[in-house]
Design an enzyme around this catalytic site. Structure first.
Site, short mmCIF file in Angstrom:
data_model
loop_
_atom_site.label_atom_id
_atom_site.label_comp_id
_atom_site.label_asym_id
_atom_site.label_seq_id
_atom_site.Cartn_x
_atom_site.Cartn_y
_atom_site.Cartn_z
N LYS A 34 -5.36 11.65 -9.44
CA LYS A 34 -5.54 10.36 -10.29
C LYS A 34 -6.69 9.17 -8.85
CE LYS A 34 -1.04 7.99 -10.02
NZ LYS A 34 -1.32 6.05 -8.91
N ASN A 35 -5.66 9.24 -7.54
CA ASN A 35 -5.79 8.25 -7.08
C ASN A 35 -6.87 7.95 -6.34
OD1 ASN A 35 -3.40 6.81 -6.78
ND2 ASN A 35 -2.57 7.71 -4.85
N CYS A 128 6.00 -4.60 -5.87
CA CYS A 128 6.16 -3.99 -7.67
C CYS A 128 7.33 -2.91 -7.24
CB CYS A 128 4.96 -2.58 -7.90
SG CYS A 128 4.80 -1.00 -6.45
N ARG A 133 3.71 -5.05 -1.17
CA ARG A 133 2.26 -4.31 -1.46
C ARG A 133 1.30 -5.48 -1.63
NH1 ARG A 133 2.60 0.96 -5.42
NH2 ARG A 133 0.69 1.39 -3.70
N ASP A 319 4.18 9.29 -0.83
CA ASP A 319 4.43 9.56 -2.48
C ASP A 319 5.50 10.74 -2.59
OD1 ASP A 319 2.61 7.76 -3.07
OD2 ASP A 319 1.09 8.03 -3.64
N ARG A 411 2.42 8.54 -16.09
CA ARG A 411 1.15 7.49 -14.98
C ARG A 411 0.08 7.86 -13.67
NH1 ARG A 411 2.84 3.67 -11.07
NH2 ARG A 411 0.88 4.04 -10.71
C1 UD1 Z 1 -2.54 4.07 -2.17
C2 UD1 Z 1 -1.70 4.39 -3.48
C3 UD1 Z 1 -0.83 4.72 -3.09
C4 UD1 Z 1 0.47 5.53 -1.72
C5 UD1 Z 1 -0.25 4.57 -0.26
C6 UD1 Z 1 0.62 5.15 0.77
C7 UD1 Z 1 -3.56 4.37 -4.46
C8 UD1 Z 1 -4.45 3.93 -6.11
N1 UD1 Z 1 -2.00 4.39 -4.17
O1 UD1 Z 1 -2.12 2.58 -2.45
O2 UD1 Z 1 -0.20 5.81 -4.09
O3 UD1 Z 1 1.27 5.50 -1.93
O4 UD1 Z 1 -2.04 4.30 -0.68
O5 UD1 Z 1 -0.16 6.49 1.35
O6 UD1 Z 1 -4.55 4.97 -4.08
N2 UD1 Z 1 0.08 -3.34 3.49
C9 UD1 Z 1 -0.39 -4.21 4.49
N3 UD1 Z 1 -1.47 -5.47 3.58
C10 UD1 Z 1 -2.41 -5.11 2.69
C11 UD1 Z 1 -2.52 -3.95 2.76
C12 UD1 Z 1 -1.45 -2.74 3.12
O7 UD1 Z 1 0.50 -4.59 4.90
O8 UD1 Z 1 -2.83 -6.56 3.02
C13 UD1 Z 1 0.90 -2.41 4.27
C14 UD1 Z 1 1.90 -2.26 2.72
O9 UD1 Z 1 2.81 -3.18 2.18
C15 UD1 Z 1 2.31 -0.77 3.49
C16 UD1 Z 1 0.68 -0.11 4.02
O10 UD1 Z 1 0.32 -0.79 3.99
O11 UD1 Z 1 3.49 -0.40 3.72
C17 UD1 Z 1 0.33 0.54 3.21
O12 UD1 Z 1 -0.56 0.72 1.78
P1 UD1 Z 1 -1.59 1.23 1.42
O13 UD1 Z 1 -1.99 1.81 1.88
O14 UD1 Z 1 -2.53 -0.44 0.94
O15 UD1 Z 1 -1.44 1.52 -0.27
P2 UD1 Z 1 -2.11 1.19 -1.30
O16 UD1 Z 1 -3.96 1.40 -1.49
O17 UD1 Z 1 -1.80 0.05 -2.35
#
Ligand code: UD1
Length: 432
Positions: A34-35, A128, A133, A319, A411
């Site tokens: 999915k991701n 969420c 996030r 996850d 989802r």
């Molecule tokens: C993606 C995955 C999700 C998975 C996650 C971590 C997708 C669609 N989703 O989510 O299933 O749980 O990776 O493996 O691919 N953070 C910040 N600042 C930012 C962005 C992130 O501080 O600008 C922090 C977040 O709060 C979190 C961590 O980084 O603690 C990881 O987030 P991130 O790797 O960005 O997750 P997603 O890409 O949203």
């Protein structure tokens, strides 16, 4: 509305009726990731030419993303496991809040929209159920690449200044190895002028998958899968055909389904290198894992408790924290599970407790004392992976459980009850 009608609407939600205690056998088939698929769909906006993406799972998130692309003037054709995208007519740089609200991954469109149209307006995804996030790292990267980015009235408004409407190269060091930020920057930088680098980049397999598809489209991305990615910008990308990697989280969930029901199963296809940390923990628990062609055979022994801390790849994935905890509630001895990625990802604990699990929570750490047996109960998955954990616990529990939260489950798990039933489970989907 009459009270009786209100009550019945409250009580009868779509749910799975899971009769626990059955052994599973045979094979569980893993769908495309999915991701990966979501980000590859966004990346398809980077070319006017036709894209064909194979092994795309049948999930509500994917259908939501397809709908968003269509509202931007993109042609999308869906067949059971493939999606064709032609973004020649991409004209709309604004994403509607109504569609965006339920699908955080639609934020991925910001990089391609900027690169193709020179502007983008995307509602901020917001937090969420599992945590805040933020998208600060995405925005930081886009700014470094020369975009003007502002947050106004709940939307991120980005544009490229100047007549040429082309982003410029940058050296970007991420504060944390965010998967989404790495992917956003990658998609923006492939069409930028000059050579960009991302340091402290996310190393997840989905980032590698994106880089590989971009390279097939004619991009020049090196180092994806490691902490430093180098992107030599090109003027133009072409269409291509590409096949999504197997979903490592679904594969892990299925291995856990075998372990929690103490059943021997084959799970395929999967790429072991994408799930080393999970395979190691299953072995530490007492499972025997044998590579079997494009899949893995699992032979569970007596399940022992293990300690788990979630980490960015190649560490243990957040996850699979909830699904793995479901298994540990039935293990011999004590396990300690620590969530390090999201601040609110322990919602499954109270539901597991309702099934007889013995778990104490201390902040973001759960201490689990294995019990000999779980007992069926009505439970709700409050987020995607909690819902998967509820299905797993129900498979092992004595009696018939009612699992709600299918809007989350659907989802990320394609036809989960059909797949599990083919392996011997007894799960019925009830729409009300
Ligand atoms: C993606 C995955 C999700 C998975 C996650 C971590 C997708 C669609 N989703 O989510 O299933 O749980 O990776 O493996 O691919 N953070 C910040 N600042 C930012 C962005 C992130 O501080 O600008 C922090 C977040 O709060 C979190 C961590 O980084 O603690 C990881 O987030 P991130 O790797 O960005 O997750 P997603 O890409 O949203």
């Amino acid at each position: 509305m009459p009270i009786a009608a209100t009550i019945s609407k409250e009580i009868y939600k779509p749910h799975l009726e899971v009769k626990g205690g059955y052994s599973l056998s045979g094979e569980l088939k893993v769908s495309g990731a999915k991701n990966s698929a979501l980000v590859l769909m966004a990346a398809s906006l980077l070319t006017e030419e036709s894209m064909r993406i194979n092994n795309v799972p049948l999930l509500t998130d994917i259908e939501g993303m397809a709908e968003i692309l269509v509202t931007m003037g993109v042609k999308v054709k869906r067949s059971p496991s493939c999606i064709e995208i032609k973004a020649e007519g991409l004209h709309h740089a604004e994403l509607p809040y109504e569609l965006m609200a339920g699908l955080r991954a639609s934020f991925f469109c910001i990089g391609p929209l900027l690169a193709r149209l020179g502007k983008a307006k995307i509602p901020l995804p917001g937090g969420c159920r599992i945590g805040a996030r933020p998208v600060g790292e995405h925005i930081k990267g886009l700014k470094a690449l020369g975009a003007f980015v502002n947050v106004e009235h709940g939307s991120v408004i980005a544009s490229i200044p100047g007549a040429r409407k082309r982003l410029k190269s940058a050296h970007i060091v991420l504060d944390c190895p965010s998967v989404g930020a790495t992917e956003t920057i990658l998609m923006a930088a492939v069409l930028a002028e000059g050579t960009s680098t991302i340091e402290n980049a996310a190393q997840e397999p989905e980032v590698q998958d994106l880089a590989q598809m971009l390279n097939t489209m004619g991009a020049n991305v090196q180092g994806a899968g490691g902490p430093k990615i180098t992107i030599q910008g090109v003027e133009h990308l072409k269409g291509c055909e590409y096949t999504v990697i197997p979903d490592r989280i679904e594969a892990g969930t299925f291995l856990l389904a075998a372990a929690i029901t103490r059943s021997c199963l084959r799970v395929a296809p999967l790429i072991p290198e994408h799930m080393s940390a999970v395979l190691q923990k299953l072995r530490d628990c007492g499972c025997i894992l044998e590579k079997d062609g494009d899949g893995m055979k699992i032979i569970p022994g007596e399940i022992r408790g293990v300690d788990i801390t979630t980490q960015p790849f190649p560490g243990f994935p957040t996850d699979l924290q909830a699904p793995f905890m479901a298994l540990l509630t039935t293990a011999k001895g004590t396990s300690i599970v620590t969530e390090k990625i999201y601040e609110n990802r322990m919602q499954h604990v109270t539901e597991l407790q309702r099934m007889g699990a013995s778990i104490r929570i201390q902040g973001s750490t759960a201490v689990i004392e294995g019990v000999p047996e779980l007992s069926a109960a009505p439970v709700t998955g409050g987020d995607l992976r909690s819902a998967a954990a509820m299905v797993l616990a129900s498979l092992a529990a004595r009696g018939s459980s009612k699992v709600e939260g299918l809007n989350h489950l659907d989802r990320g798990y394609a036809e989960i009850e059909n797949k599990l039933n083919q392996a011997g489970a007894d799960i019925l989907r009830r729409q009300q």
